[in-house]
Design a protein around this motif. Sequence first.
Motif, PDB file in Angstrom:
ATOM      1  N   ALA A   1      10.347   5.459   3.477  1.00 12.10           N
ATOM      2  CA  ALA A   1       9.162   6.290   3.220  1.00 12.10           C
ATOM      3  C   ALA A   1       8.440   5.954   1.915  1.00 12.10           C
ATOM      4  O   ALA A   1       7.480   6.624   1.555  1.00 12.10           O
ATOM      5  CB  ALA A   1       9.508   7.776   3.260  1.00 12.10           C
ATOM      6  N   ALA A   2       8.870   4.893   1.214  1.00 15.01           N
ATOM      7  CA  ALA A   2       8.203   4.509  -0.034  1.00 15.01           C
ATOM      8  C   ALA A   2       6.966   3.670   0.264  1.00 15.01           C
ATOM      9  O   ALA A   2       6.907   2.938   1.257  1.00 15.01           O
ATOM     10  CB  ALA A   2       9.157   3.723  -0.920  1.00 15.01           C
TER      11      ALA A   2
ATOM     12  N   GLY B   1      -6.804  -6.457  -9.196  1.00 13.56           N
ATOM     13  CA  GLY B   1      -7.537  -5.341  -8.598  1.00 13.56           C
ATOM     14  C   GLY B   1      -6.767  -4.537  -7.575  1.00 13.56           C
ATOM     15  O   GLY B   1      -7.315  -3.587  -7.005  1.00 13.56           O
ATOM     16  N   VAL B   2      -5.504  -4.864  -7.311  1.00 16.51           N
ATOM     17  CA  VAL B   2      -4.741  -4.111  -6.312  1.00 16.51           C
ATOM     18  C   VAL B   2      -4.250  -2.797  -6.906  1.00 16.51           C
ATOM     19  O   VAL B   2      -4.202  -2.650  -8.132  1.00 16.51           O
ATOM     20  CB  VAL B   2      -3.543  -4.936  -5.782  1.00 16.51           C
ATOM     21  CG1 VAL B   2      -4.001  -6.285  -5.250  1.00 16.51           C
ATOM     22  CG2 VAL B   2      -2.480  -5.116  -6.849  1.00 16.51           C
ATOM     23  N   PRO B   3      -3.884  -1.814  -6.076  1.00 11.99           N
ATOM     24  CA  PRO B   3      -3.358  -0.539  -6.598  1.00 11.99           C
ATOM     25  C   PRO B   3      -2.160  -0.766  -7.514  1.00 11.99           C
ATOM     26  O   PRO B   3      -1.271  -1.563  -7.209  1.00 11.99           O
ATOM     27  CB  PRO B   3      -2.963   0.213  -5.327  1.00 11.99           C
ATOM     28  CG  PRO B   3      -3.852  -0.336  -4.265  1.00 11.99           C
ATOM     29  CD  PRO B   3      -4.024  -1.778  -4.604  1.00 11.99           C
ATOM     30  N   LYS B   4      -2.135  -0.070  -8.616  1.00 14.89           N
ATOM     31  CA  LYS B   4      -1.084  -0.271  -9.625  1.00 14.89           C
ATOM     32  C   LYS B   4       0.149   0.591  -9.325  1.00 14.89           C
ATOM     33  O   LYS B   4       0.080   1.616  -8.666  1.00 14.89           O
ATOM     34  CB  LYS B   4      -1.626   0.079 -11.015  1.00 14.89           C
ATOM     35  CG  LYS B   4      -2.863  -0.709 -11.405  1.00 14.89           C
ATOM     36  CD  LYS B   4      -2.613  -2.213 -11.397  1.00 14.89           C
ATOM     37  CE  LYS B   4      -3.854  -2.983 -11.820  1.00 14.89           C
ATOM     38  NZ  LYS B   4      -3.659  -4.444 -11.704  1.00 14.89           N
ATOM     39  N   GLY B   5       1.273   0.120  -9.848  1.00 15.73           N
ATOM     40  CA  GLY B   5       2.481   0.907  -9.797  1.00 15.73           C
ATOM     41  C   GLY B   5       3.287   0.789  -8.518  1.00 15.73           C
ATOM     42  O   GLY B   5       4.280   1.494  -8.349  1.00 15.73           O
ATOM     43  N   LEU B   6       2.880  -0.099  -7.610  1.00 14.87           N
ATOM     44  CA  LEU B   6       3.604  -0.259  -6.353  1.00 14.87           C
ATOM     45  C   LEU B   6       4.290  -1.623  -6.311  1.00 14.87           C
ATOM     46  O   LEU B   6       3.735  -2.629  -6.774  1.00 14.87           O
ATOM     47  CB  LEU B   6       2.650  -0.149  -5.162  1.00 14.87           C
ATOM     48  CG  LEU B   6       1.973   1.203  -4.952  1.00 14.87           C
ATOM     49  CD1 LEU B   6       1.025   1.140  -3.756  1.00 14.87           C
ATOM     50  CD2 LEU B   6       3.006   2.306  -4.757  1.00 14.87           C
ATOM     51  N   PRO B   7       5.507  -1.688  -5.775  1.00 16.19           N
ATOM     52  CA  PRO B   7       6.166  -2.993  -5.627  1.00 16.19           C
ATOM     53  C   PRO B   7       5.420  -3.851  -4.622  1.00 16.19           C
ATOM     54  O   PRO B   7       4.819  -3.346  -3.671  1.00 16.19           O
ATOM     55  CB  PRO B   7       7.563  -2.624  -5.125  1.00 16.19           C
ATOM     56  CG  PRO B   7       7.389  -1.299  -4.460  1.00 16.19           C
ATOM     57  CD  PRO B   7       6.318  -0.590  -5.234  1.00 16.19           C
TER      58      PRO B   7
END
Length: 226
Positions: free
Chosen positions: A111-112, A153-159
Motif C-alpha cells: 500500500a506504499a 521535477g518528479v514528486p519528492k519523497g517517494l522511492p
Amino acid sequence: MLLLALDTSAAATVALLSDDVVVGRFASADTRSHAEVLAPAVRGVLADAGVAGTDLDAIIAGVGPGPFTGLRAGLVSARTLGFAWGVALHGVMSLDALAFEAALSGAVDPAAEFLVGTDARRGEIYWAAYRAPAHGAVLPELLQGPQVGPAAGVPKGLPVIGRAVSLYPDDLAGVPGFTTSDPDAASLGRVAHARLLAGQALLDTSPLYLRDSDAQVPGPRKRATA
C-alpha cells in the motif's frame, strides 16, 4: 494460457509464459539493435520451448513510454506476428512491468506509494507514480503518469524504481536492487496474465511516445522575391 511478450521500450526483451510461469526468455543489453535481434529472439524462444506461433493464446506488447525507433520495432513486430498467426494482441504500459516486479519482490511496502523511472534521454526520464498492492492483491495501482521530464521535477519523497536512479542519483531516491532496472518482457507478460485472469481490460498497441517526433513535414517553400 500461453503468452508471448515483447518489450522494446529500453532494451529488446522477449518472454514466453505458460500462465504466469516464464518458460523462455531473451534480453539484449544493446538499446540500439531492436530491429536486428527481435525476430531471431522470438524464433529462438519459441523453438526452444517446442511452441509454434499458432499455439499462442495472445501476444503482449509493451507500448512504452520509450524512444521512437526502439518502440516502433517492438510494436510493428508484435502486430505483424499477431496478424500472421491469427493470435490476439494486447498492450501493456512498459512501466507497469517494473512496478509489478518491485511490488512482487517486496522492495516496496504494501500500500506504499512509489515511482518508476526510466531513461528518456535528452536529460529527461519517463516516470509514473504507483501505489503498491495491499495484502492479498497482486497488481500495483497507477496513480499518476506516464510523463516525461527532468528527474528534478518528479514528486519528492517517494522511492524510485528503475534505471533513472542510476542516471540521476542526486535527484532520485533509489530502491536497492532496482537502480539499474529496465522494463522486462517476462514481467510484462505476468502483468497481462494477472489482468486477464481478473477480467480487466488491456491496452491496444498504440505507442506512448510522450514527445513530438523530431521528424517534421517540411512547410511550403518560401517564395523568392526580387
